[in-house]
Design a protein around this motif. Structure first.
Motif, PDB file in Angstrom:
ATOM      1  N   VAL A   8       0.569  -1.019  -0.037  1.00 53.68           N
ATOM      2  CA  VAL A   8      -0.176   0.178   0.310  1.00 53.68           C
ATOM      3  C   VAL A   8       0.647   1.370  -0.012  1.00 53.68           C
ATOM      4  CG1 VAL A   8      -2.248   1.220   1.338  1.00 53.68           C
ATOM      5  CG2 VAL A   8      -1.814  -1.488   1.333  1.00 53.68           C
ATOM      6  N   SER A   9       1.863   1.405   0.636  1.00 54.59           N
ATOM      7  CA  SER A   9       3.008   3.092   0.595  1.00 54.59           C
ATOM      8  C   SER A   9       3.509   2.479  -0.417  1.00 54.59           C
ATOM      9  CB  SER A   9       3.467   2.429   2.176  1.00 54.59           C
ATOM     10  OG  SER A   9       4.785   1.058   2.088  1.00 54.59           O
ATOM     11  N   ALA A  10       3.915   1.725  -0.823  1.00 52.93           N
ATOM     12  CA  ALA A  10       4.901   1.530  -1.842  1.00 52.93           C
ATOM     13  C   ALA A  10       4.199   2.299  -3.553  1.00 52.93           C
ATOM     14  CB  ALA A  10       5.575   0.540  -2.403  1.00 52.93           C
ATOM     15  N   ALA A  11       2.504   1.338  -3.810  1.00 55.68           N
ATOM     16  CA  ALA A  11       1.468   1.652  -4.112  1.00 55.68           C
ATOM     17  C   ALA A  11       1.294   3.201  -4.203  1.00 55.68           C
ATOM     18  CB  ALA A  11       0.352   0.995  -4.274  1.00 55.68           C
ATOM     19  N   LEU A  12       0.875   4.224  -2.960  1.00 54.27           N
ATOM     20  CA  LEU A  12       0.528   5.669  -2.375  1.00 54.27           C
ATOM     21  C   LEU A  12       1.886   6.092  -3.261  1.00 54.27           C
ATOM     22  CD1 LEU A  12      -1.276   5.804   0.470  1.00 54.27           C
ATOM     23  CD2 LEU A  12      -1.874   5.779  -2.105  1.00 54.27           C
ATOM     24  N   GLY A  13       3.179   5.565  -3.091  1.00 54.27           N
ATOM     25  CA  GLY A  13       4.736   6.450  -3.055  1.00 54.27           C
ATOM     26  C   GLY A  13       4.512   6.797  -4.019  1.00 54.27           C
ATOM     27  N   THR A  14       4.293   5.566  -5.514  1.00 53.60           N
ATOM     28  CA  THR A  14       5.034   5.589  -6.657  1.00 53.60           C
ATOM     29  C   THR A  14       4.296   6.358  -7.399  1.00 53.60           C
ATOM     30  OG1 THR A  14       5.597   3.264  -6.526  1.00 53.60           O
ATOM     31  CG2 THR A  14       4.825   4.077  -8.671  1.00 53.60           C
ATOM     32  N   VAL A  15       2.376   6.787  -7.000  1.00 58.03           N
ATOM     33  CA  VAL A  15       2.001   7.699  -7.907  1.00 58.03           C
ATOM     34  C   VAL A  15       1.969   9.143  -6.960  1.00 58.03           C
ATOM     35  CG1 VAL A  15      -0.199   8.740  -7.752  1.00 58.03           C
ATOM     36  CG2 VAL A  15      -0.153   5.889  -7.852  1.00 58.03           C
ATOM     37  N   LEU A  16       1.766   9.721  -6.007  1.00 58.56           N
ATOM     38  CA  LEU A  16       2.416  10.762  -5.601  1.00 58.56           C
ATOM     39  C   LEU A  16       3.925  11.010  -5.930  1.00 58.56           C
ATOM     40  CD1 LEU A  16       0.920  10.524  -1.472  1.00 58.56           C
ATOM     41  CD2 LEU A  16       0.223  11.782  -3.516  1.00 58.56           C
ATOM     42  N   GLY A  17       5.038  10.167  -5.685  1.00 54.91           N
ATOM     43  CA  GLY A  17       6.455  10.434  -6.361  1.00 54.91           C
ATOM     44  C   GLY A  17       6.601  10.847  -7.269  1.00 54.91           C
ATOM     45  N   LEU A  18       5.842   9.757  -8.803  1.00 56.46           N
ATOM     46  CA  LEU A  18       5.208  10.508 -10.018  1.00 56.46           C
ATOM     47  C   LEU A  18       4.927  11.613 -10.862  1.00 56.46           C
ATOM     48  CD1 LEU A  18       5.882   9.894 -13.065  1.00 56.46           C
ATOM     49  CD2 LEU A  18       3.362   8.746 -12.492  1.00 56.46           C
ATOM     50  N   LEU A  19       3.602  11.916  -9.454  1.00 61.10           N
ATOM     51  CA  LEU A  19       2.851  13.724  -9.039  1.00 61.10           C
ATOM     52  C   LEU A  19       4.256  14.902  -9.310  1.00 61.10           C
ATOM     53  CD1 LEU A  19      -0.648  12.782  -8.631  1.00 61.10           C
ATOM     54  CD2 LEU A  19       0.115  13.143 -10.496  1.00 61.10           C
ATOM     55  N   LEU A  20       5.024  14.769  -8.153  1.00 63.69           N
ATOM     56  CA  LEU A  20       5.367  15.503  -7.277  1.00 63.69           C
ATOM     57  C   LEU A  20       6.923  16.151  -8.712  1.00 63.69           C
ATOM     58  CD1 LEU A  20       6.250  18.012  -5.647  1.00 63.69           C
ATOM     59  CD2 LEU A  20       7.750  15.841  -4.309  1.00 63.69           C
ATOM     60  N   ALA A  21       7.675  14.550  -9.085  1.00 63.16           N
ATOM     61  CA  ALA A  21       8.663  14.408  -9.718  1.00 63.16           C
ATOM     62  C   ALA A  21       8.022  14.923 -11.623  1.00 63.16           C
ATOM     63  CB  ALA A  21       9.339  13.487  -9.995  1.00 63.16           C
ATOM     64  N   GLN A  22       6.724  14.951 -12.266  1.00 65.01           N
ATOM     65  CA  GLN A  22       6.191  15.435 -13.087  1.00 65.01           C
ATOM     66  C   GLN A  22       6.447  16.787 -12.758  1.00 65.01           C
ATOM     67  OE1 GLN A  22       6.264  14.966 -16.130  1.00 65.01           O
ATOM     68  NE2 GLN A  22       4.739  15.768 -17.028  1.00 65.01           N
TER      69      GLN A  22
ATOM     70  N   VAL B 273       8.252   8.246  -0.954  1.00 65.12           N
ATOM     71  CA  VAL B 273       7.558   9.782  -1.610  1.00 65.12           C
ATOM     72  C   VAL B 273       9.195  10.561  -2.262  1.00 65.12           C
ATOM     73  CG1 VAL B 273       6.353  11.701  -2.514  1.00 65.12           C
ATOM     74  CG2 VAL B 273       5.679   9.766  -1.000  1.00 65.12           C
ATOM     75  N   PRO B 274      10.029  10.865  -0.917  1.00 70.80           N
ATOM     76  CA  PRO B 274      11.077  11.751  -1.759  1.00 70.80           C
ATOM     77  C   PRO B 274      12.076  10.488  -2.677  1.00 70.80           C
ATOM     78  CG  PRO B 274      10.812  12.100  -0.019  1.00 70.80           C
ATOM     79  CD  PRO B 274      10.289  11.442   0.111  1.00 70.80           C
ATOM     80  N   LEU B 275      12.119   8.883  -2.087  1.00 71.13           N
ATOM     81  CA  LEU B 275      12.670   8.262  -2.910  1.00 71.13           C
ATOM     82  C   LEU B 275      12.556   7.628  -4.128  1.00 71.13           C
ATOM     83  CD1 LEU B 275      14.919   6.407  -2.214  1.00 71.13           C
ATOM     84  CD2 LEU B 275      13.682   4.238  -1.301  1.00 71.13           C
ATOM     85  N   MET B 276      10.489   8.429  -4.420  1.00 69.04           N
ATOM     86  CA  MET B 276      10.239   7.628  -5.598  1.00 69.04           C
ATOM     87  C   MET B 276      11.242   9.270  -6.706  1.00 69.04           C
ATOM     88  SD  MET B 276       8.520   5.650  -7.082  1.00 69.04           S
ATOM     89  CE  MET B 276       8.263   5.505  -9.467  1.00 69.04           C
ATOM     90  N   VAL B 277      10.675  10.218  -6.112  1.00 67.33           N
ATOM     91  CA  VAL B 277      11.265  11.068  -6.729  1.00 67.33           C
ATOM     92  C   VAL B 277      12.469  11.258  -7.654  1.00 67.33           C
ATOM     93  CG1 VAL B 277      11.338  14.177  -6.770  1.00 67.33           C
ATOM     94  CG2 VAL B 277       9.632  13.237  -5.362  1.00 67.33           C
ATOM     95  N   LEU B 278      12.843  10.744  -6.767  1.00 68.40           N
ATOM     96  CA  LEU B 278      14.746  10.632  -6.844  1.00 68.40           C
ATOM     97  C   LEU B 278      14.844   9.336  -8.045  1.00 68.40           C
ATOM     98  CD1 LEU B 278      16.201  10.860  -3.554  1.00 68.40           C
ATOM     99  CD2 LEU B 278      16.875  12.395  -5.772  1.00 68.40           C
ATOM    100  N   THR B 279      13.921   8.469  -7.966  1.00 67.68           N
ATOM    101  CA  THR B 279      13.891   7.715  -8.731  1.00 67.68           C
ATOM    102  C   THR B 279      13.487   7.555  -9.844  1.00 67.68           C
ATOM    103  OG1 THR B 279      14.372   5.908  -7.013  1.00 67.68           O
ATOM    104  CG2 THR B 279      13.533   5.113  -9.697  1.00 67.68           C
TER     105      THR B 279
END
Length: 301
Positions: free
Chosen positions: A92-106, A177-183
């Protein structure tokens, strides 16, 4: 005469081939120290974990025997509940982090302000490594039962509790979420402007562009980011231990209790069996990810 000319023509190719083989041999020798270090650092603990997971000590005689009793115990009762709880929380946390990180990175990648982009990436690099007891204390002081925001916003009247599954998910998102932004940021920067312009010229809406162009291109990076986030959440221990204790069943907390004898004495090998279960879960996640990545790579090629 013809043979001499043939040998003269083949001489440069043979020399280049020998030189290439020497470079390969040199490169292999250069990697040997790293392989030895990795074998010692990972191989010895892995062998010790396997040996302990299948070893049972007789309390009467002190003798040991090999059996699967520890693995059977680790897949029943509270241990199984903790393992499933960790998998659920991580997914759950990875799925939410992936979506939120993608939006923030975009938003960062498409921003016209370079200073904002650098600030977000720098902050992400710091926050992605901010965890453990300090993170738990920060959230307890802010959103705990007597936290600043909890009292000022009256969150307790709404049934909010930081010491729950949803509260722990929120805390994990702080560093996922920050980790996903970097990725995902390098992959977003690889999307060509011409692709969006071509889609718009053919009458595609922004949603259609993302569905048919951007997301298929980003699929390997998104899957890789999800796996990375899942692993980070699955292995996290200190934050959950300091914040929720045993109120949320997690396999890492069960391993700590078994090793320390907090619940039952003499369950150290059960803790090793639980660790082996974690390795198996991580391997299954990678087994799902790698074929999808190869399929996406063939499609992109």
């Amino acid at each position: 005469m013809t043979a001499a000319l043939t040998e003269a023509a083949q001489a440069p190719a043979a020399a280049a081939h020998r030189q290439q083989r020497r470079r390969r041999a040199t490169g292999t020798l250069a990697v040997v120290p790293l392989l030895v270090l990795a074998s010692v650092a990972f191989g010895i603990p892995a062998l010790a974990m396997l040996n302990g997971a299948f070893t049972v000590r007789d309390p009467a005689t002190g003798g040991t025997s090999y059996t699967a009793a520890n693995l059977t115990t680790s897949l029943h009762g509270a241990y199984l509940t903790a393992l499933l709880g960790s998998v659920k929380l991580s997914a759950v946390s990875a799925a939410l982090g992936t979506v939120l990180g993608l939006l923030l990175a975009q938003a960062v990648v498409t921003s016209r302000f370079r200073a904002l982009r650098e600030a977000v990436l720098t902050a992400s690099g710091v926050l992605a490594n901010f965890g453990g007891v300090p993170l738990a204390f920060a959230f307890v002081a802010t959103l705990g039962n007597a936290g600043v925001l909890t009292r000022s916003l009256g969150l307790r009247d709404t049934g909010w509790s930081l010491y729950s599954f949803s509260g722990l998910t929120l805390v994990y998102l702080y560093f996922l979420v920050p980790l996903m932004v970097l990725t995902i940021t390098p992959a977003l920067e690889g999307l060509r402007v011409q692709w969006r312009e071509a889609a718009e010229n053919n009458g595609a809406t922004p949603a259609q562009y993302w569905r048919h162009v951007a997301l298929p291109v980003l699929a390997p990076s998104l899957l890789g980011g999800f796996v990375l986030l899942f692993g980070s959440a699955f292995a996290a221990y200190a934050t959950a231990a300091a914040m929720v204790g045993s109120s949320v069943p997690l396999v890492t907390l069960q391993i700590a209790d078994a090793l320390s004898g907090n619940v039952l004495v003499g369950q150290e090998n059960v803790a090793l069996a639980l660790s082996l279960d974690m390795v198996v879960v991580a391997g299954l996640v990678m087994a799902v990810y790698l074929p999808l990545q190869r399929r996406s790579a063939r499609w992109l090629a």
